[in-house]
Design a protein around this motif. Structure first.
Motif, PDB file in Angstrom:
ATOM      1  N   ARG A  79       0.831  -1.196   0.000  1.00  0.00           N
ATOM      2  CA  ARG A  79       0.000   0.000   0.000  1.00  0.00           C
ATOM      3  C   ARG A  79       0.865   1.247   0.000  1.00  0.00           C
ATOM      4  O   ARG A  79       0.589   2.221  -0.677  1.00  0.00           O
ATOM      5  N   ALA A  91     -14.116  -5.112   2.084  1.00  0.00           N
ATOM      6  CA  ALA A  91     -13.593  -4.658   3.377  1.00  0.00           C
ATOM      7  C   ALA A  91     -14.193  -3.325   3.805  1.00  0.00           C
ATOM      8  O   ALA A  91     -13.489  -2.396   4.163  1.00  0.00           O
ATOM      9  N   LEU A  92     -15.510  -3.244   3.734  1.00  0.00           N
ATOM     10  CA  LEU A  92     -16.182  -2.028   4.203  1.00  0.00           C
ATOM     11  C   LEU A  92     -16.751  -2.257   5.601  1.00  0.00           C
ATOM     12  O   LEU A  92     -16.972  -3.383   6.014  1.00  0.00           O
ATOM     13  N   PHE A  93     -16.977  -1.148   6.303  1.00  0.00           N
ATOM     14  CA  PHE A  93     -17.640  -1.214   7.602  1.00  0.00           C
ATOM     15  C   PHE A  93     -19.111  -0.903   7.371  1.00  0.00           C
ATOM     16  O   PHE A  93     -19.482   0.260   7.216  1.00  0.00           O
ATOM     17  N   ASN A  95     -21.547  -0.810   9.248  1.00  0.00           N
ATOM     18  CA  ASN A  95     -22.245  -0.051  10.295  1.00  0.00           C
ATOM     19  C   ASN A  95     -21.886   1.433  10.288  1.00  0.00           C
ATOM     20  O   ASN A  95     -22.388   2.178  11.097  1.00  0.00           O
ATOM     21  N   LEU A  96     -21.026   1.835   9.364  1.00  0.00           N
ATOM     22  CA  LEU A  96     -20.556   3.218   9.393  1.00  0.00           C
ATOM     23  C   LEU A  96     -20.853   3.931   8.074  1.00  0.00           C
ATOM     24  O   LEU A  96     -21.114   3.292   7.059  1.00  0.00           O
ATOM     25  N   ALA A 104     -11.151   5.364   7.361  1.00  0.00           N
ATOM     26  CA  ALA A 104     -10.826   4.375   8.396  1.00  0.00           C
ATOM     27  C   ALA A 104      -9.322   4.203   8.540  1.00  0.00           C
ATOM     28  O   ALA A 104      -8.627   3.877   7.590  1.00  0.00           O
TER      29      ALA A 104
ATOM     30  N   ARG B 202     -13.064   5.479  18.433  1.00  0.00           N
ATOM     31  CA  ARG B 202     -13.859   5.144  17.247  1.00  0.00           C
ATOM     32  C   ARG B 202     -13.496   3.782  16.679  1.00  0.00           C
ATOM     33  O   ARG B 202     -14.298   3.152  15.989  1.00  0.00           O
ATOM     34  N   SER B 205     -15.927   0.872  16.982  1.00  0.00           N
ATOM     35  CA  SER B 205     -17.004   0.698  15.994  1.00  0.00           C
ATOM     36  C   SER B 205     -16.489   0.036  14.734  1.00  0.00           C
ATOM     37  O   SER B 205     -17.198  -0.740  14.092  1.00  0.00           O
ATOM     38  N   PHE B 206     -15.239   0.332  14.362  1.00  0.00           N
ATOM     39  CA  PHE B 206     -14.654  -0.326  13.187  1.00  0.00           C
ATOM     40  C   PHE B 206     -14.550  -1.825  13.446  1.00  0.00           C
ATOM     41  O   PHE B 206     -14.951  -2.642  12.621  1.00  0.00           O
ATOM     42  N   GLY B 208     -16.202  -3.626  15.515  1.00  0.00           N
ATOM     43  CA  GLY B 208     -17.519  -4.259  15.568  1.00  0.00           C
ATOM     44  C   GLY B 208     -18.177  -4.349  14.204  1.00  0.00           C
ATOM     45  O   GLY B 208     -19.021  -5.201  13.965  1.00  0.00           O
ATOM     46  N   GLY B 209     -17.804  -3.456  13.300  1.00  0.00           N
ATOM     47  CA  GLY B 209     -18.399  -3.471  11.967  1.00  0.00           C
ATOM     48  C   GLY B 209     -17.840  -4.597  11.121  1.00  0.00           C
ATOM     49  O   GLY B 209     -18.578  -5.362  10.512  1.00  0.00           O
ATOM     50  N   SER B 210     -16.527  -4.719  11.074  1.00  0.00           N
ATOM     51  CA  SER B 210     -15.896  -5.792  10.311  1.00  0.00           C
ATOM     52  C   SER B 210     -14.463  -5.955  10.799  1.00  0.00           C
ATOM     53  O   SER B 210     -13.640  -5.066  10.615  1.00  0.00           O
ATOM     54  N   MET B 212     -12.230  -7.999   9.730  1.00  0.00           N
ATOM     55  CA  MET B 212     -11.316  -8.117   8.596  1.00  0.00           C
ATOM     56  C   MET B 212     -10.958  -6.741   8.032  1.00  0.00           C
ATOM     57  O   MET B 212      -9.794  -6.432   7.788  1.00  0.00           O
ATOM     58  N   ALA B 213     -11.989  -5.906   7.869  1.00  0.00           N
ATOM     59  CA  ALA B 213     -11.750  -4.567   7.339  1.00  0.00           C
ATOM     60  C   ALA B 213     -10.916  -3.746   8.320  1.00  0.00           C
ATOM     61  O   ALA B 213     -10.089  -2.936   7.898  1.00  0.00           O
ATOM     62  N   ALA B 214     -11.126  -3.968   9.605  1.00  0.00           N
ATOM     63  CA  ALA B 214     -10.347  -3.239  10.617  1.00  0.00           C
ATOM     64  C   ALA B 214      -8.873  -3.618  10.505  1.00  0.00           C
ATOM     65  O   ALA B 214      -7.996  -2.767  10.579  1.00  0.00           O
ATOM     66  N   ARG B 216      -7.398  -4.650   7.826  1.00  0.00           N
ATOM     67  CA  ARG B 216      -6.869  -4.050   6.601  1.00  0.00           C
ATOM     68  C   ARG B 216      -6.682  -2.553   6.739  1.00  0.00           C
ATOM     69  O   ARG B 216      -5.877  -1.959   6.036  1.00  0.00           O
ATOM     70  N   ALA B 217      -7.430  -1.923   7.653  1.00  0.00           N
ATOM     71  CA  ALA B 217      -7.247  -0.487   7.864  1.00  0.00           C
ATOM     72  C   ALA B 217      -6.063  -0.224   8.788  1.00  0.00           C
ATOM     73  O   ALA B 217      -5.834   0.909   9.197  1.00  0.00           O
TER      74      ALA B 217
END
Lengths: 250, 331
Positions: A79, A91-93, A95-96, A104, B202, B205-206, B208-210, B212-214, B216-217
Motif C-alpha cells: 500500500r 472490506a467495508l464497515f 455499520n458506518l 478508516a 472510534r 465501531s470499526f 464491531g463493523g468488520s 477483517m476490514a479493521a 486491513r485499515a
C-alpha cells in the motif's frame, strides 16, 4: 513499442508445500493502463496478485514499482508503494457512513483543542469524502448513511474512492463483477474507466471475457502457473483479440 | 439513474435539520418514552415526582449505568461480557478486604481498580489472543469470579468501611448532588463523546463493523479487543467501589444477576448484540428507562416479581420497534 513499465514482476515463483503454483511468471503493468488478468481456476492469478499486494512472499523473483526494486513483507508495504487491492468482500464497515469508511485508519484530526483530545474533524472528512465519491461514475445518494444501505456498485464506489483519495498508483480488483447483476456490472465497468481517468493503473481479475473486452486495454492470460501470453485489446468488437484470448485459455 | 456525472453540490453538506431521522434514532425514541413514562407516572402516583423518589431512582441506577458504559463499549466492538456483575462484586470484596486489613482509602481504591484491570486482562487475553468465543469465555469467568468473591469473603458481608470512604459516594460536593450521581453522569458524557469523536475510541465501531476490514485499515485488532475488555472490567470495578462506598458494606451476592439486567437495558438503548451499533447515551437512557419502569411498579405496590415481566416486555418491544423501523431497508 517499448514503454517503461510501472510495475514489473520477473520470474515469480511460489509453491505451497509440494504444489508449484507460480512457475517463474513475468508480469508488467504500464502507466495508466487497464489490464485484465485471465485464466482458469487454479491458473495462479490470485496467487500472483497476492504476491503483488504483499499477502504472499514469493519464493523467487523480483518486483519493481516505478523502476525501484521492492520487497513487500506485508500488505501495508504494498500500500505504501501505491498498490491498493480491492477484495471481493470490499472490506467495508457496514455499520458506518461513507466518511468513516473512506477515512478508516487515517482519520483527520481537528485543530486546536480537538487535536489535544484526539477528536476527528467530522465536517472536513464528510466534505472531502463527498468530493471523492462524487468524482466516481456511480451516484451515492447521500454520504451520511451507513454503507449497508448501498447497492453492490455503490459499495464498490466507496471502496474505490479510498484509492483515489490516498493517491494510489495501482488498484487491483479481484473479480469486481462476480456478484453483481447486469446493471450493476455496467456501473462497475464505468468505475474502472473513472479510475483510469484519474491516472491510475488498474489490474482486474475477471472471468467474463465480454467484460474484459469492454474495459481492458490489454490482457495477460495465465495457465497452470505460467504465463501463456498477452493480448492488446482494441475495444469490445475486437473479434481477433477475443479469439486469441479464448485460444490461450483453452 | 444515469451513470454519467451530475453536479451534486449538496452531497456531504447538511441541509437543515432532518427531524424524521433524528426522531427515529433509538436514543430519541427511548428519551420520548422516558418523558411519556414520567408524565404517566406522575399522574398515577403522587409519590413519583418527589425529590426523595427521584433521588432514589437515580442513585439506585448509578451502579448499573457505570457497568453499562463498559458493556456498551464491548458490545460496539462486537464482543460481549457476561462477567461484569461478578467483577462488580469482586472489586467490592477486594475493597472491603483492604479495609479489613487496615489499608488506607487510596490503597483500597487502587486495589479495587487493579482487580478490574487484572480480570479484564484475563477476559481480553482469552478472547483476543487465544481466540475464544466471548460469550462462552465470559460465562466461564463470570462463575469463576463469583466463586472468587465467596472464597475471598468466606461468604460473609464485610462492613468495616471507614466513613471517609463512604463520603466518596454519598457526599454532596457538587451542587448538592450525591457524588456517585455526578460521577456516573460524568462518565457517561465523557465516554459518549470519546466514542463518537476520539480517533482511538472510534476504532471500537470499526472492529464491531468488520474485523477483517479493521485489520486491513491497519488497526491492531487483538490489542484493541483486549483493551476493550480491560476498560469494561475497570468500569465494573469502579461500580463495585461505588456499591461499597454507598452501602458501607460489601456483600458476596452484590450485583447478582446484574449482567443480564444491564445487557437488557443497553439493548433497549439501541446497542446491537451483533456489534457495531450503539451509543453510550443510548445505553444510559436504556438503564434509566428500565429503572423508571421498575420504580413505577414499586410505587403502585406491584410485587417485585413482576419487574422481570416488565423488563422482558420492554426488551422485546424494543427489538420489535427496530424490526418495524428497519422494514424495507437493505440488510
Amino acid at each position: 513499442m517499448s514503454r517503461q513499465a510501472l510495475v514489473e514482476m520477473t520470474g515469480i515463483e511460489k509453491r505451497f508445500g509440494p504444489v508449484e503454483v507460480l512457475k517463474g511468471v513475468d508480469f508488467e503493468l504500464y502507466e495508466n493502463e487497464v489490464l485484465a488478468l485471465l485464466g482458469d481456476n487454479g491458473a495462479g492469478k490470485s496467487t500472483l496478485i497476492k504476491v503483488l499486494s504483499g499477502y504472499y512472499q514469493p519464493d523467487a523473483g523480483e518486483i519493481s514499482v516505478g523502476g525501484e526494486d521492492r520487497k513487500f513483507g506485508t500488505p501495508q508495504d504494498a500500500r505504501e508503494a501505491g498498490i491498493e487491492t480491492i477484495y471481493q468482500d470490499l472490506a467495508l464497515f457496514d455499520n458506518l457512513d461513507v466518511a468513516a469508511n473512506v477515512y478508516a485508519g487515517k482519520e483527520i484530526v481537528g485543530g486546536g483543542w480537538r487535536k489535544l483530545l484526539g477528536f476527528v474533524d467530522h465536517k472536513t472528512m464528510r466534505e472531502t469524502a463527498a468530493d471523492a465519491v462524487s468524482k466516481m461514475a456511480i451516484n451515492i445518494p447521500r454520504i451520511d448513511v451507513e454503507v449497508s444501505a448501498f447497492s453492490g456498485g455503490q459499495r464498490q464506489c466507496v471502496a474505490l474512492a479510498k484509492s483515489i483519495m490516498w493517491g494510489r498508483k495501482v488498484v487491483i480488483m479481484d473479480e469486481p463483477t462476480a456478484a453483481l447483476g447486469v446493471r450493476e456490472t455496467g456501473k462497475v465497468l464505468d468505475l474502472i474507466r473513472t479510475l483510469k481517468s484519474h491516472n491510475l493503473s488498474v489490474i482486474v481479475i475477471m472471468h467474463n471475457i465480454e467484460h474484459v473486452m469492454e474495459v481492458a486495454e490489454r490482457a495477460i492470460v495465465m495457465r497452470s502457473g505460467t504465463r501463456r501470453g498477452t493480448v492488446d485489446l482494441k475495444g469490445p468488437d475486437d473479434r481477433e483479440s477475443h479469439d486469441k484470448i479464448v485460444q490461450m485459455l483453452m | 439513474m444515469t451513470a454519467t456525472q451530475v453536479e451534486r453540490p449538496s452531497l456531504g453538506r447538511r441541509e437543515g435539520i432532518e427531524w424524521k431521522r433524528i426522531l427515529l434514532t433509538r436514543e430519541m425514541i427511548v428519551f420520548v418514552m422516558i418523558l411519556l413514562l414520567g408524565i404517566a407516572s406522575t399522574m398515577i402516583s403522587p409519590y413519583f415526582l418527589t425529590a426523595a423518589n427521584i433521588k432514589n431512582v437515580v442513585i439506585g441506577m448509578s451502579v448499573e449505568m457505570v457497568v453499562a458504559i463498559g458493556l456498551t463499549l464491548v458490545l460496539i466492538s462486537g464482543g460481549i461480557d457476561l462477567s461484569v456483575a461478578s467483577v462488580v462484586a469482586l472489586s467490592a470484596v477486594v475493597v472491603a478486604l483492604v479495609f479489613d486489613a487496615g489499608g488506607s482509602v487510596p490503597l483500597a481504591l487502587f486495589a479495587g481498580i487493579m482487580s478490574g484491570v487484572i480480570v479484564g486482562a484475563v477476559n481480553g487475553a482469552l478472547i483476543a489472543y487465544v481466540n475464544l468465543n466471548p460469550l462462552i469465555t465470559t460465562l466461564g469467568t463470570m462463575t469463576i469470579f463469583r466463586s472468587a468473591v465467596y472464597i475471598l469473603s468466606g461468604g460473609y458481608a464485610m462492613s468495616s468501611i471507614p466513613a471517609s470512604f463512604k463520603e466518596i459516594a454519598n457526599g454532596t460536593w457538587v451542587l448538592g448532588l450525591p457524588n456517585l450521581v455526578v460521577l456516573t453522569v460524568l462518565l457517561v458524557l465523557v465516554f459518549h463523546v470519546l466514542v463518537a469523536n476520539n480517533v482511538w475510541f472510534r476504532k471500537f465501531s470499526f472492529l464491531g463493523g468488520s474485523e477483517m476490514a479493521a485489520v486491513r485499515a491497519g488497526i491492531n485488532t487483538r490489542r484493541l479487543k483486549m483493551l476493550g475488555y480491560i476498560i469494561c472490567s475497570v468500569l465494573a470495578a469502579v461500580a463495585g467501589i461505588i456499591v461499597v462506598a454507598r452501602l458501607g458494606s460489601s456483600f458476596p451476592n452484590t450485583a447478582q444477576g446484574m449482567e443480564l439486567r444491564v445487557i437488557t437495558a443497553v439493548i433497549v438503548g439501541g446497542c446491537s448484540i451483533y456489534g457495531g451499533k450503539g451509543t453510550i447515551i443510548g445505553a444510559a437512557l436504556g438503564v434509566l428507562f428500565l429503572a423508571l419502569v421498575n420504580n413505577i411498579l414499586v410505587l403502585n405496590s406491584v410485587s417485585v416479581y413482576w419487574q422481570g415481566v416488565a423488563s422482558g416486555c420492554v426488551l422485546i418491544l424494543a427489538i420489535l420497534s427496530d424490526a418495524i423501523i428497519n422494514r424495507g431497508k437493505r440488510s
